[in-house]
Design a protein around this motif. Structure first.
Motif, PDB file in Angstrom:
ATOM      1  N   GLY A 104      -1.245  -9.091  -6.688  1.00 55.90           N
ATOM      2  CA  GLY A 104      -0.061  -8.379  -7.150  1.00 55.90           C
ATOM      3  C   GLY A 104       0.578  -7.579  -6.038  1.00 55.90           C
ATOM      4  N   TRP A 105       1.515  -6.738  -6.427  1.00 53.71           N
ATOM      5  CA  TRP A 105       2.284  -6.001  -5.442  1.00 53.71           C
ATOM      6  C   TRP A 105       2.057  -4.498  -5.519  1.00 53.71           C
ATOM      7  CZ3 TRP A 105       4.430  -8.624  -1.656  1.00 53.71           C
ATOM      8  CH2 TRP A 105       4.712  -9.969  -1.869  1.00 53.71           C
ATOM      9  N   THR A 106       1.023  -4.071  -6.200  1.00 52.39           N
ATOM     10  CA  THR A 106       0.784  -2.628  -6.285  1.00 52.39           C
ATOM     11  C   THR A 106       0.303  -2.108  -4.937  1.00 52.39           C
ATOM     12  OG1 THR A 106      -1.459  -2.979  -7.092  1.00 52.39           O
ATOM     13  CG2 THR A 106       0.256  -2.683  -8.754  1.00 52.39           C
ATOM     14  N   GLU A 107       0.725  -0.892  -4.598  1.00 54.65           N
ATOM     15  CA  GLU A 107       0.349  -0.275  -3.336  1.00 54.65           C
ATOM     16  C   GLU A 107      -0.935   0.518  -3.516  1.00 54.65           C
ATOM     17  OE1 GLU A 107       3.485   1.985  -1.621  1.00 54.65           O
ATOM     18  OE2 GLU A 107       4.906   0.331  -1.708  1.00 54.65           O
ATOM     19  N   PRO A 108      -1.742   0.602  -2.476  1.00 61.09           N
ATOM     20  CA  PRO A 108      -2.946   1.440  -2.551  1.00 61.09           C
ATOM     21  C   PRO A 108      -2.574   2.896  -2.766  1.00 61.09           C
ATOM     22  CG  PRO A 108      -2.969   0.040  -0.590  1.00 61.09           C
ATOM     23  CD  PRO A 108      -1.624  -0.107  -1.216  1.00 61.09           C
ATOM     24  N   ASP A 109      -3.501   3.692  -3.307  1.00 61.61           N
ATOM     25  CA  ASP A 109      -3.247   5.096  -3.586  1.00 61.61           C
ATOM     26  C   ASP A 109      -3.039   5.946  -2.348  1.00 61.61           C
ATOM     27  OD1 ASP A 109      -3.416   4.614  -6.301  1.00 61.61           O
ATOM     28  OD2 ASP A 109      -5.547   5.096  -6.399  1.00 61.61           O
TER      29      ASP A 109
END
Length: 58
Positions: free
Chosen positions: A51-56
């Motif tokens: 997916g395209w979620t960014e790391p925290d």
């Protein structure tokens, strides 16, 4: 075909090149299906996040 660049609409080029103005993607999907299946299995077996979620930490 490519030498005409973007001077001609792509559907016109397709018709000139293949004799048809419709491109069926099914042969490409069929060809790459074994790779797609392998990748799906590999991703699932190795618990890979897709997916395209960014790391925290951004």
């Amino acid at each position: 075909m490519l030498s005409r660049g973007n001077t001609v609409p792509w559907k016109t080029l397709l018709k000139d090149f293949t004799g048809d103005d419709f491109a069926n993607p099914k042969p490409f999907r069929d060809f790459f299906k074994p790779l797609e299946d392998w990748l799906d299995d590999f991703i699932q077996e190795n618990n890979i996040s897709v997916g395209w979620t960014e790391p925290d930490d951004y």
